[in-house]
Design a protein around this motif. Structure first.
Motif, PDB file in Angstrom:
ATOM      1  N   ALA A 228       0.832  -1.215   0.000  1.00  0.00           N
ATOM      2  CA  ALA A 228       0.000   0.000   0.000  1.00  0.00           C
ATOM      3  C   ALA A 228       0.860   1.255   0.000  1.00  0.00           C
ATOM      4  CB  ALA A 228      -0.936  -0.018   1.213  1.00  0.00           C
ATOM      5  N   LEU A 229       2.003   1.198   0.715  1.00  0.00           N
ATOM      6  CA  LEU A 229       2.933   2.329   0.683  1.00  0.00           C
ATOM      7  C   LEU A 229       3.426   2.578  -0.737  1.00  0.00           C
ATOM      8  CD1 LEU A 229       5.409   2.148   3.722  1.00  0.00           C
ATOM      9  CD2 LEU A 229       3.695   3.884   3.237  1.00  0.00           C
ATOM     10  N   ALA A 230       3.830   1.504  -1.411  1.00  0.00           N
ATOM     11  CA  ALA A 230       4.323   1.644  -2.777  1.00  0.00           C
ATOM     12  C   ALA A 230       3.259   2.272  -3.675  1.00  0.00           C
ATOM     13  CB  ALA A 230       4.768   0.292  -3.317  1.00  0.00           C
ATOM     14  N   ASP A 231       2.016   1.811  -3.542  1.00  0.00           N
ATOM     15  CA  ASP A 231       0.930   2.378  -4.351  1.00  0.00           C
ATOM     16  C   ASP A 231       0.697   3.846  -4.002  1.00  0.00           C
ATOM     17  OD1 ASP A 231       0.576  -0.050  -5.612  1.00  0.00           O
ATOM     18  OD2 ASP A 231      -1.009  -0.718  -4.243  1.00  0.00           O
ATOM     19  N   GLY A 232       0.771   4.165  -2.718  1.00  0.00           N
ATOM     20  CA  GLY A 232       0.578   5.552  -2.304  1.00  0.00           C
ATOM     21  C   GLY A 232       1.662   6.466  -2.836  1.00  0.00           C
ATOM     22  N   PHE A 233       2.908   5.986  -2.851  1.00  0.00           N
ATOM     23  CA  PHE A 233       3.999   6.793  -3.375  1.00  0.00           C
ATOM     24  C   PHE A 233       3.883   6.964  -4.895  1.00  0.00           C
ATOM     25  CE2 PHE A 233       6.695   5.021   0.344  1.00  0.00           C
ATOM     26  CZ  PHE A 233       6.134   5.957   1.190  1.00  0.00           C
ATOM     27  N   ARG A 234       3.430   5.923  -5.586  1.00  0.00           N
ATOM     28  CA  ARG A 234       3.274   6.023  -7.039  1.00  0.00           C
ATOM     29  C   ARG A 234       2.247   7.084  -7.427  1.00  0.00           C
ATOM     30  NH1 ARG A 234       3.344   0.065  -6.703  1.00  0.00           N
ATOM     31  NH2 ARG A 234       5.412  -0.657  -7.389  1.00  0.00           N
TER      32      ARG A 234
ATOM     33  N   LEU B 230       1.877   9.927  -6.041  1.00  0.00           N
ATOM     34  CA  LEU B 230       2.361  11.290  -5.784  1.00  0.00           C
ATOM     35  C   LEU B 230       2.817  11.935  -7.089  1.00  0.00           C
ATOM     36  CD1 LEU B 230       4.447  10.714  -2.517  1.00  0.00           C
ATOM     37  CD2 LEU B 230       2.119  11.608  -2.734  1.00  0.00           C
ATOM     38  N   PRO B 231       2.530  13.218  -7.281  1.00  0.00           N
ATOM     39  CA  PRO B 231       2.890  13.888  -8.549  1.00  0.00           C
ATOM     40  C   PRO B 231       4.392  14.042  -8.761  1.00  0.00           C
ATOM     41  CG  PRO B 231       2.031  15.480  -6.954  1.00  0.00           C
ATOM     42  CD  PRO B 231       1.798  14.116  -6.366  1.00  0.00           C
TER      43      PRO B 231
ATOM     44  N   ASP C 244      17.653  21.220  -4.928  1.00  0.00           N
ATOM     45  CA  ASP C 244      16.692  22.293  -4.673  1.00  0.00           C
ATOM     46  C   ASP C 244      15.970  21.922  -3.382  1.00  0.00           C
ATOM     47  OD1 ASP C 244      14.657  24.111  -4.528  1.00  0.00           O
ATOM     48  OD2 ASP C 244      13.925  23.799  -6.576  1.00  0.00           O
ATOM     49  N   THR C 245      16.360  22.554  -2.284  1.00  0.00           N
ATOM     50  CA  THR C 245      15.831  22.146  -0.986  1.00  0.00           C
ATOM     51  C   THR C 245      14.340  22.446  -0.848  1.00  0.00           C
ATOM     52  OG1 THR C 245      16.639  24.233  -0.067  1.00  0.00           O
ATOM     53  CG2 THR C 245      18.016  22.285   0.243  1.00  0.00           C
ATOM     54  N   ALA C 246      13.836  23.455  -1.572  1.00  0.00           N
ATOM     55  CA  ALA C 246      12.394  23.725  -1.529  1.00  0.00           C
ATOM     56  C   ALA C 246      11.637  22.539  -2.106  1.00  0.00           C
ATOM     57  CB  ALA C 246      12.080  25.005  -2.299  1.00  0.00           C
ATOM     58  N   TYR C 247      12.121  22.013  -3.226  1.00  0.00           N
ATOM     59  CA  TYR C 247      11.501  20.824  -3.803  1.00  0.00           C
ATOM     60  C   TYR C 247      11.669  19.621  -2.877  1.00  0.00           C
ATOM     61  CZ  TYR C 247      11.002  16.641  -6.668  1.00  0.00           C
ATOM     62  OH  TYR C 247      10.649  15.404  -7.133  1.00  0.00           O
ATOM     63  N   ALA C 248      12.866  19.483  -2.293  1.00  0.00           N
ATOM     64  CA  ALA C 248      13.116  18.349  -1.404  1.00  0.00           C
ATOM     65  C   ALA C 248      12.161  18.367  -0.209  1.00  0.00           C
ATOM     66  CB  ALA C 248      14.570  18.366  -0.931  1.00  0.00           C
ATOM     67  N   ARG C 249      11.922  19.546   0.352  1.00  0.00           N
ATOM     68  CA  ARG C 249      10.982  19.639   1.482  1.00  0.00           C
ATOM     69  C   ARG C 249       9.572  19.244   1.060  1.00  0.00           C
ATOM     70  NH1 ARG C 249      13.423  22.244   5.736  1.00  0.00           N
ATOM     71  NH2 ARG C 249      15.321  23.404   5.189  1.00  0.00           N
ATOM     72  N   LEU C 250       9.155  19.698  -0.114  1.00  0.00           N
ATOM     73  CA  LEU C 250       7.829  19.344  -0.613  1.00  0.00           C
ATOM     74  C   LEU C 250       7.713  17.843  -0.831  1.00  0.00           C
ATOM     75  CD1 LEU C 250       5.057  20.213  -1.725  1.00  0.00           C
ATOM     76  CD2 LEU C 250       6.144  20.517  -3.959  1.00  0.00           C
ATOM     77  N   LEU C 251       8.759  17.253  -1.414  1.00  0.00           N
ATOM     78  CA  LEU C 251       8.748  15.812  -1.669  1.00  0.00           C
ATOM     79  C   LEU C 251       8.675  15.030  -0.366  1.00  0.00           C
ATOM     80  CD1 LEU C 251       9.141  13.350  -3.573  1.00  0.00           C
ATOM     81  CD2 LEU C 251      11.608  13.653  -3.242  1.00  0.00           C
ATOM     82  N   ILE C 252       9.528  15.378   0.593  1.00  0.00           N
ATOM     83  CA  ILE C 252       9.539  14.649   1.866  1.00  0.00           C
ATOM     84  C   ILE C 252       8.196  14.802   2.578  1.00  0.00           C
ATOM     85  CG2 ILE C 252      10.598  14.544   4.147  1.00  0.00           C
ATOM     86  CD1 ILE C 252      12.337  13.355   1.995  1.00  0.00           C
ATOM     87  N   ALA C 253       7.615  16.002   2.499  1.00  0.00           N
ATOM     88  CA  ALA C 253       6.307  16.215   3.123  1.00  0.00           C
ATOM     89  C   ALA C 253       5.244  15.353   2.452  1.00  0.00           C
ATOM     90  CB  ALA C 253       5.924  17.691   3.050  1.00  0.00           C
ATOM     91  N   ASP C 254       5.273  15.248   1.125  1.00  0.00           N
ATOM     92  CA  ASP C 254       4.299  14.416   0.412  1.00  0.00           C
ATOM     93  C   ASP C 254       4.470  12.944   0.768  1.00  0.00           C
ATOM     94  OD1 ASP C 254       3.224  16.618  -0.791  1.00  0.00           O
ATOM     95  OD2 ASP C 254       4.248  16.339  -2.719  1.00  0.00           O
ATOM     96  N   VAL C 255       5.725  12.496   0.836  1.00  0.00           N
ATOM     97  CA  VAL C 255       5.996  11.100   1.199  1.00  0.00           C
ATOM     98  C   VAL C 255       5.511  10.817   2.622  1.00  0.00           C
ATOM     99  CG1 VAL C 255       7.851   9.458   1.698  1.00  0.00           C
ATOM    100  CG2 VAL C 255       7.901  10.786  -0.416  1.00  0.00           C
TER     101      VAL C 255
END
Length: 809
Positions: free
Chosen positions: A83-89, A91-92, A210-221
């Protein structure tokens, strides 16, 4: 200086305006988190390793680590992991999630239908032998034995592969240590040997810098994981299962933590350095003016330097976070010397403007000292380490700006007689005579301690590994845990090649694979495991033409199955795909692999870089003999370059002594030339070097006896020290050149100012000793030891030598 004093109002207004203008870009300053800044430039192995990191995307992957409780197994949480794998897939910002298992995201049939092309000579011969009538019954009997195993998916595998061809190809697809396993038959995924943890490999859309993108990605994950966890929490409660541990590692988390660390380091280093310096100045002079106004030149120099970097679009590295602390420690030398001299002139009855006019000699001394210090820091810009280059430029430019503001803004703001008279007199009339009386004892003691401390220099150990330059963060600690838990090799060697045509490169790596053979202690895997050259494929196809008829092979398998008691039709899947496996027209291509969802697999070995192809082979060498064999195998082909972190460390270890020697030599020549330009005499020029020489012998010798291990930054701190240590000799000798003041009188007046200036420098660099960033910590340690030693030598040994000569310099 007189002009700045005469137009003090205008100077102070301009200074205030410049301060405000500099604050705007400084507040937006960015810190670079690119680990490539730690690498030196212009080195074959290092450049190749940087190319690998950049083009093969090793820095771009996000690792999601899932661990069962100590009394559980990760198999109990398989639905949660899926389910984690599906949830990550979903993500935009995620392009793909690799579970390590057979799934719909890859068309493994493209490989399995061409699996015979992937085998080496011995494996291909074995695969053909298993089709003969004599071998088929034994292979089918062995397949029946495998069906007794409880592993899921065995039945389907037996129906598709009763001759055990997957067994032959799986070893090739597994890869070498350090390369994640590739196995089309895997049903478990990336699971630790103890069965407690599993890894999901997430591929984001952008790199981590790009730490702004990295923060967004980690938050989405994190958000996706929280939603999945909430969904499974009731089920775990019903089944009496403790929740698993889920964490994230990889370049994106490292970028965030590194930037946070650097911002904290920059603030804390600056704050503690400033507080320590100001406190020391106030305790020495008991004059609030020094606290309120005296550090303005340093602040201005620091702010303008950082603002210029921000306007130029330069991101500061982790090393540059200590620049502000260094500037506070270095930039107040001129403040102390000018204020002491200014107070002395006022005490003689001069007016403020006349006192400033009489400071010309001291101003030259301050300027020369700042220029020599700046020159040694700017000398770092000629090093091949980008982070050291940046540190040198920031501090060097900051020093030049600080001395300019000291000689203008500080002089313009010097207080009147009433303020100065309330400050403490730092002169020590008895210091010069005391040194004169004890000059022989001082020199004897200096020689006595120099001998054992000089021997301590031989005990200094330098660890040039690039790992010591990386910040220590929780994310990097997790990466280390993942490496250990999943049995990945730490010291992986890479063989890279580049060219406009792919086929010659594949052939070169196949030839390398042949030369390496089965060398003891050497594991290796190259592109041929997923993409053999067309030459190899053509040879395999020519042999397939001579194989038995596919129908005859399928009939033999069915007959052997009947004899073993298999249900009729069990091996129908094998019959259906046998024609594709034995097709003499089949081929594996890069476009075909990428088009069937296997681009990430072949991408570990083959990448496009503009018009060129990059091809990689991975190897691990367990012994020096194995590494020697790897070097020998690569030598015949100039297209192959050996690299990897072990090679980078070896390159660093080989080149940094040369760079250090060249840097020290060039720095010493520049410093000598600048001193000679001012003194115009050989004697005082050489005497001015005494504090620097003592600082190196005493300071580094003491660290050697203490067993301190130096890294590259702390070693290059020696080069920086050349410009710092010589300042003390310049400031002490300069007032004696005109013959109006002897060394004893000068020492009584200037010596306390030197001690205070040196003390503030020690406090400024001392703030780095408590830095959480290892290289800054070691740089601070070396700086404090050498500067303290040079300071003592400047007020004791240098005047004792001059006095022992019986004449002025």
């Amino acid at each position: 200086m007189t002009g700045a004093r005469a137009r003090r109002g205008l100077v102070l207004v301009l200074a205030a305006a410049l301060t405000i203008a500099s604050l705007v870009p400084v507040l937006r300053i960015r810190f670079g988190t690119d680990v490539l800044q730690l690498m030196p430039r212009e080195s074959g192995a290092v450049d190749a390793f940087e190319t690998y990191l950049e083009r093969f995307g090793s820095l771009d992957t996000l690792y999601v680590f899932v661990e069962a409780p100590s009394d559980g197994a990760i198999a109990d949480y398989r639905d949660y992991v899926d389910a984690l794998a599906d949830g990550f897939r979903a993500l935009p910002d995620v392009t793909r999630v690799d579970t390590g298992r057979l799934d719909a995201s890859r068309d493994w049939a493209y490989l399995t239908d061409r699996q015979l092309l992937l085998l080496d000579d011995a494996g291909f011969a074995e695969a053909l032998a298993r089709m003969t009538p004599e071998r088929v019954p034994a292979q089918v009997a062995r397949t029946r034995e495998l069906l007794a195993l409880p592993a899921p998916g065995v039945k389907a595998m037996a129906q598709r592969d009763p001759l055990g061809w997957f067994e032959l190809t799986s070893a090739r697809l597994q890869g070498a240590a350090g390369v994640l396993r590739i196995d089309p038959s895997s049903t478990d995924g990336y699971v630790t040997p103890d069965g407690r943890a599993q890894l999901l490999v997430v591929h984001p859309t952008q790199p981590p810098f790009d730490t702004a993108y990295a923060r967004l990605l980690i938050a989405d994950v994190a958000g996706a994981e929280a939603r999945v966890r909430a969904k499974f929490a009731p089920q775990w409660a019903d089944e009496d299962l403790s929740p698993p541990r889920t964490d994230v590692a990889g370049g994106h988390r490292t970028a965030i933590e590194t930037e946070s660390l650097m911002r904290g380091e920059a603030a804390s280093n600056t704050l503690w350095s400033m507080v320590g310096v100001l406190a020391l100045l106030y305790l020495a002079f008991r004059n609030a003016w020094l606290v309120l106004f005296g550090t303005l030149p340093i602040l201005l120099g620091t702010l303008v330097t950082l603002a210029l970097h921000q306007v130029a679009g330069v991101q500061l590295s982790a090393a540059a976070t200590g620049a502000s602390a260094m500037l506070f420690g270095l930039g107040d030398d001129g403040l102390v010397l000018l204020f002491v001299a200014y107070r002395d002139r006022l005490a003689r009855g001069l007016s403020p403007i006349d006192a400033v006019r009489d400071l010309g000699g001291i101003g030259v001394s301050v300027l020369l000292g700042a220029v020599t210090t700046a020159a040694t820091f700017l000398g770092l810009s000629f090093m091949s380490f980008p982070s050291l280059q940046q540190l040198g430029i920031v501090v060097g430019v900051g020093m030049l700006l600080t001395v300019f503001f000291t000689l203008t803004v500080l002089v313009a703001g010097l207080p009147g007689r009433a303020w100065v008279e309330r400050s403490r007199d730092l002169s020590m009339p008895g210091l010069g005579p005391w040194v004169d009386r004890h000059r022989r004892e001082i020199l004897a003691l200096a020689i006595a301690i120099s001998l054992p401390l000089g021997w301590g220099l031989t005990k200094l150990h330098v660890d040039p590994r690039v790992e010591r330059l990386r910040p220590v963060t929780a994310g990097l600690a997790l990466e280390t845990e993942i490496t250990e838990r999943f049995g990945l090799a730490r010291d992986v060697y890479l063989v890279l090649s580049r060219g406009a045509a792919l086929e010659p490169l594949l052939e070169a790596h196949e030839a390398l694979d042949g030369r390496l053979g089965t060398t003891e202690g050497l594991a290796h895997v190259g592109p041929t495991v997923v993409l053999p050259s067309q030459t190899v494929q053509a040879a395999r196809r020519s042999q397939l033409v001579a194989t038995p008829d596919e129908r005859a092979v399928a009939d033999a398998v069915d007959a052997a199955g009947d004899a073993q008691g298999f249900v009729a039709g069990t091996f129908t899947p094998f019959r259906e795909r046998l024609g594709r496996v034995l097709d003499p027209a089949q081929a594996l291509t890069l476009d075909g692999l990428q088009g069937h969802g296997l681009g990430d697999i072949v991408g570990r070995f083959v990448r496009r870089d503009g018009p060129d192809y990059l091809v990689a082979t991975y190897a691990t060498a367990a012994t020096p003999a194995a590494l020697s064999a790897l070097h020998t195998a690569i030598a015949p082909d100039a297209r192959l370059t050996l690299t990897g972190l072990p090679m980078v460390n070896a390159a660093l270890g080989a080149r940094f002594p040369r760079e250090l020697a060249a840097g020290i030599g060039a720095g010493a020549l520049v410093v000598l030339f600048l001193i000679w330009l001012e003194f115009r005499k050989v004697g005082p020029t050489l005497l001015a070097l005494i504090p620097t020489i003592c600082g190196i012998i005493w300071g580094l010798g003491a660290l050697g006896w203490a067993g301190v291990v130096l890294d590259l930054f702390s070693v290059f701190a020696i080069l920086m020290f050349l410009g710092i240590g010589v300042d003390y000799g310049i400031h002490l000798l300069h007032p004696t050149l005109d013959g109006h003041a002897g060394i004893s009188e000068t020492l009584s007046l200037v010596g306390p100012a030197l001690l205070l200036a040196g003390g503030t420098t020690i406090v400024g660099f001392g703030a780095l000793v408590w830095s959480a960033y290892g290289p800054l910590h070691s740089l601070g340690l070396v700086s404090v030891a050498t500067i303290t030693s040079a300071l003592l030598a400047s007020v004791l040994v240098l005047p004792a030598v001059v006095l022992a000569r019986g004449r002025t310099p």
